[in-house]
Design a protein around this motif. Structure first.
Motif, PDB file in Angstrom:
ATOM      1  N   GLY A  70       0.942  -1.101   0.124  1.00 50.25           N
ATOM      2  CA  GLY A  70       0.080  -0.116   0.184  1.00 50.25           C
ATOM      3  C   GLY A  70       0.758   1.338  -0.123  1.00 50.25           C
ATOM      4  O   GLY A  70       0.584   2.337   0.528  1.00 50.25           O
ATOM      5  N   GLY A  71       2.056   1.417  -0.812  1.00 53.97           N
ATOM      6  CA  GLY A  71       2.922   2.205  -0.547  1.00 53.97           C
ATOM      7  C   GLY A  71       2.472   3.577  -1.470  1.00 53.97           C
ATOM      8  O   GLY A  71       3.248   4.410  -1.517  1.00 53.97           O
ATOM      9  N   MET A  72       1.384   3.614  -2.139  1.00 56.25           N
ATOM     10  CA  MET A  72       1.136   4.665  -2.798  1.00 56.25           C
ATOM     11  C   MET A  72       0.151   5.445  -2.124  1.00 56.25           C
ATOM     12  O   MET A  72      -0.384   6.638  -2.619  1.00 56.25           O
ATOM     13  CB  MET A  72       0.526   4.359  -4.379  1.00 56.25           C
ATOM     14  N   PRO A 100      -5.980  -1.287 -10.645  1.00 49.23           N
ATOM     15  CA  PRO A 100      -5.215  -1.146 -11.800  1.00 49.23           C
ATOM     16  C   PRO A 100      -4.883   0.264 -12.448  1.00 49.23           C
ATOM     17  O   PRO A 100      -5.636   1.180 -12.307  1.00 49.23           O
ATOM     18  CB  PRO A 100      -6.200  -1.833 -12.658  1.00 49.23           C
ATOM     19  N   GLY A 101      -3.501   0.092 -12.740  1.00 48.86           N
ATOM     20  CA  GLY A 101      -3.205   1.711 -13.470  1.00 48.86           C
ATOM     21  C   GLY A 101      -2.838   2.748 -12.521  1.00 48.86           C
ATOM     22  O   GLY A 101      -2.307   3.735 -12.837  1.00 48.86           O
ATOM     23  N   LYS A 102      -3.065   2.364 -11.140  1.00 46.32           N
ATOM     24  CA  LYS A 102      -2.619   3.590 -10.083  1.00 46.32           C
ATOM     25  C   LYS A 102      -1.035   3.940 -10.343  1.00 46.32           C
ATOM     26  O   LYS A 102      -0.821   4.913  -9.823  1.00 46.32           O
ATOM     27  CB  LYS A 102      -3.194   2.993  -8.791  1.00 46.32           C
ATOM     28  N   THR A 145       7.240  -1.092  -8.625  1.00 42.82           N
ATOM     29  CA  THR A 145       5.709  -1.290  -8.200  1.00 42.82           C
ATOM     30  C   THR A 145       5.128  -2.637  -8.692  1.00 42.82           C
ATOM     31  O   THR A 145       5.413  -3.175 -10.001  1.00 42.82           O
ATOM     32  CB  THR A 145       4.713  -0.254  -8.985  1.00 42.82           C
ATOM     33  N   TYR A 146       4.435  -3.085  -8.030  1.00 44.13           N
ATOM     34  CA  TYR A 146       3.841  -4.630  -8.435  1.00 44.13           C
ATOM     35  C   TYR A 146       2.420  -4.517  -7.825  1.00 44.13           C
ATOM     36  O   TYR A 146       1.978  -4.238  -6.851  1.00 44.13           O
ATOM     37  CB  TYR A 146       4.572  -5.671  -7.623  1.00 44.13           C
ATOM     38  N   GLN A 147       1.301  -5.227  -8.870  1.00 43.20           N
ATOM     39  CA  GLN A 147      -0.037  -4.909  -8.600  1.00 43.20           C
ATOM     40  C   GLN A 147      -0.089  -6.302  -7.637  1.00 43.20           C
ATOM     41  O   GLN A 147       0.537  -7.272  -7.851  1.00 43.20           O
ATOM     42  CB  GLN A 147      -0.968  -5.150  -9.499  1.00 43.20           C
ATOM     43  N   CYS A 148      -1.015  -6.089  -6.617  1.00 44.29           N
ATOM     44  CA  CYS A 148      -1.482  -7.113  -5.472  1.00 44.29           C
ATOM     45  C   CYS A 148      -2.377  -6.678  -4.593  1.00 44.29           C
ATOM     46  O   CYS A 148      -2.399  -5.713  -4.388  1.00 44.29           O
ATOM     47  CB  CYS A 148       0.079  -7.507  -4.803  1.00 44.29           C
ATOM     48  N   ASP A 149      -3.312  -7.805  -4.819  1.00 45.91           N
ATOM     49  CA  ASP A 149      -4.251  -7.699  -3.722  1.00 45.91           C
ATOM     50  C   ASP A 149      -3.875  -8.380  -2.100  1.00 45.91           C
ATOM     51  O   ASP A 149      -3.878  -9.577  -2.348  1.00 45.91           O
ATOM     52  CB  ASP A 149      -5.761  -8.077  -4.119  1.00 45.91           C
ATOM     53  N   VAL A 150      -3.764  -7.575  -1.218  1.00 51.08           N
ATOM     54  CA  VAL A 150      -2.937  -8.234  -0.241  1.00 51.08           C
ATOM     55  C   VAL A 150      -4.088  -9.076   0.694  1.00 51.08           C
ATOM     56  O   VAL A 150      -3.704  -9.674   1.496  1.00 51.08           O
ATOM     57  CB  VAL A 150      -2.526  -7.162   0.928  1.00 51.08           C
ATOM     58  N   SER A 151      -5.377  -8.831   0.400  1.00 50.81           N
ATOM     59  CA  SER A 151      -6.232  -9.789   1.011  1.00 50.81           C
ATOM     60  C   SER A 151      -6.356 -10.841   0.498  1.00 50.81           C
ATOM     61  O   SER A 151      -7.170 -12.142   0.746  1.00 50.81           O
ATOM     62  CB  SER A 151      -7.654  -8.964   0.938  1.00 50.81           C
ATOM     63  N   ASN A 152      -5.527 -11.168  -0.629  1.00 54.43           N
ATOM     64  CA  ASN A 152      -5.615 -12.316  -1.406  1.00 54.43           C
ATOM     65  C   ASN A 152      -4.291 -13.300  -1.176  1.00 54.43           C
ATOM     66  O   ASN A 152      -3.229 -12.794  -1.758  1.00 54.43           O
ATOM     67  CB  ASN A 152      -5.976 -12.383  -2.775  1.00 54.43           C
ATOM     68  N   PHE A 153      -4.399 -14.479  -0.614  1.00 48.83           N
ATOM     69  CA  PHE A 153      -3.074 -15.034  -0.467  1.00 48.83           C
ATOM     70  C   PHE A 153      -2.395 -15.417  -1.615  1.00 48.83           C
ATOM     71  O   PHE A 153      -1.125 -15.218  -1.896  1.00 48.83           O
ATOM     72  CB  PHE A 153      -3.341 -16.604   0.306  1.00 48.83           C
TER      73      PHE A 153
END
Ligand code: CAA
Ligand code: NAP
Length: 245
Positions: A10-12, A37-39, A56-64
């Motif tokens: 969540g560094g952005m 996406p795209g942020k 930067t890497y896309q990731c949903d931290v709520s998803n293992f």
């Protein structure tokens, strides 16, 4: 101190951006995640203008599984993570009697499950390196509770339970696990609270103002440093005196 790969989730966001910059200034190779996406494009461009090269890497931290593939890519492309800052988080405020199940689930998954989901992926590498830093961003409201935040207060209290338990498991491996509990900091998360309510909250802060993201980032940088090797399992409050324990 030698350069480490520092992963900030969540560094952005408001606090995350300040943490990324501060760890980069300390000489680390900083990596961050985003879920929207795209942020990353605009944010990364702004960072570059300011002299920061942050991966930067896309990731949903709520998803293992999303966390597993993100950390694998970081390891393959840059190397093993030495410093992890579990910072991503959300609020879905409302009184318990009005709270939808989805508001409970979203907050628990994003703020608490995420800490397991990401930390689980980096711990073996830290053990192998005999050095590591896990820094979990909790909240004053995990320490004192907050009207309208049963979900968030439960998740953030759980985060420190996690820190205390894991700190014991990995202390012999040169890995420290600590919690930071910020008070109200001037970011979008706090600006989303109605102005009238927010002003009442600020009136209850002895220092008389919201905190600054840079103040939290400075504490993260200290905990990430070798100077903080003897600090583990701690919960460090930085809240302008709003809650003392
Ligand atoms: N203490 C006691 N009573 C309170 C109260 C409080 N702090 N806040 C609201 N109430 C009462 C009101 O007086 C009102 O009472 P009556 O019905 O008797 O008149 C009742 O609650 C209103 O209830 P509603 O469900 O209608 O609530 P609402 O729509 O007014 O909003 C709320 C409730 C969403 C909780 C709102 O008060 C709020 O946003 N509070 C702030 C929550 C907060 O601090 N969030 C932090 C977000 S930032 C963050 O989380 C970062 C961090 O880590 C610090
Ligand atoms: P913010 O500006 O809203 O940023 C939150 C960040 O979390 C965003 O970058 C967001 O990225 C990311 N995020 C949210 N859901 C995600 C998901 N499912 N997967 C990956 N990333 C996700 O919030 P902030 O104020 O900087 O807060 C940062 C942390 O500090 C949070 O854990 C918060 O609870 C905690 N905290 C804040 C305060 C405060 O007063 N601001 C006080 C105490 C503690 P996307 O937009 O891309 O999803």
């Amino acid at each position: 101190m030698t350069q480490k790969i520092a992963l900030v989730t969540g560094g952005m966001g408001g606090i995350g951006t300040a943490i990324c910059k501060r760890l980069a200034e300390a000489g680390h190779r900083v990596v961050t995640t985003y879920s929207t996406p795209g942020k990353h494009a605009d944010w990364q461009a702004r960072m570059r203008e300011q002299g920061f090269d942050i991966a930067t890497y896309q990731c949903d931290v709520s998803n293992f599984d999303s966390c597993a593939s993100m950390v694998k890519r970081v390891r393959d492309e840059l190397g093993p993570v030495g410093i992890l800052v579990n910072n991503a988080g959300i609020t879905r405020d409302g009184r318990m009697q009005k709270m939808e199940k989805s508001a409970w689930d979203d907050v628990l998954r994003t703020n608490l499950d995420s800490v397991f989901n990401v930390t689980r992926q980096v711990l073996d590498d830290m053990c192998e390196a005999n050095w590591g830093r896990v820094i979990n961003i909790s909240s004053i409201n995990g320490q004192k509770g907050q009207f309208g935040q049963t979900n968030y207060s439960a998740a953030k209290a759980g985060v420190h339970g996690f820190s205390m338990a894991l700190a014991q498991e990995v202390a012999k491996k040169g890995i420290t696990v600590n919690t930071i509990s910020p008070g109200y900091i001037g970011t979008e998360m706090v600006m989303a609270v109605k102005e009238e309510v927010r002003n009442q909250i600020i009136a209850g802060i002895p220092v008389g103002r919201l905190g600054k993201p840079e103040e939290i980032a400075a504490l993260v940088a200290f905990i990430a440093s070798d100077d903080a090797s003897f600090m583990t399992g701690a919960n460090i409050a930085m809240n302008g005196g709003q809650h003392m324990c």
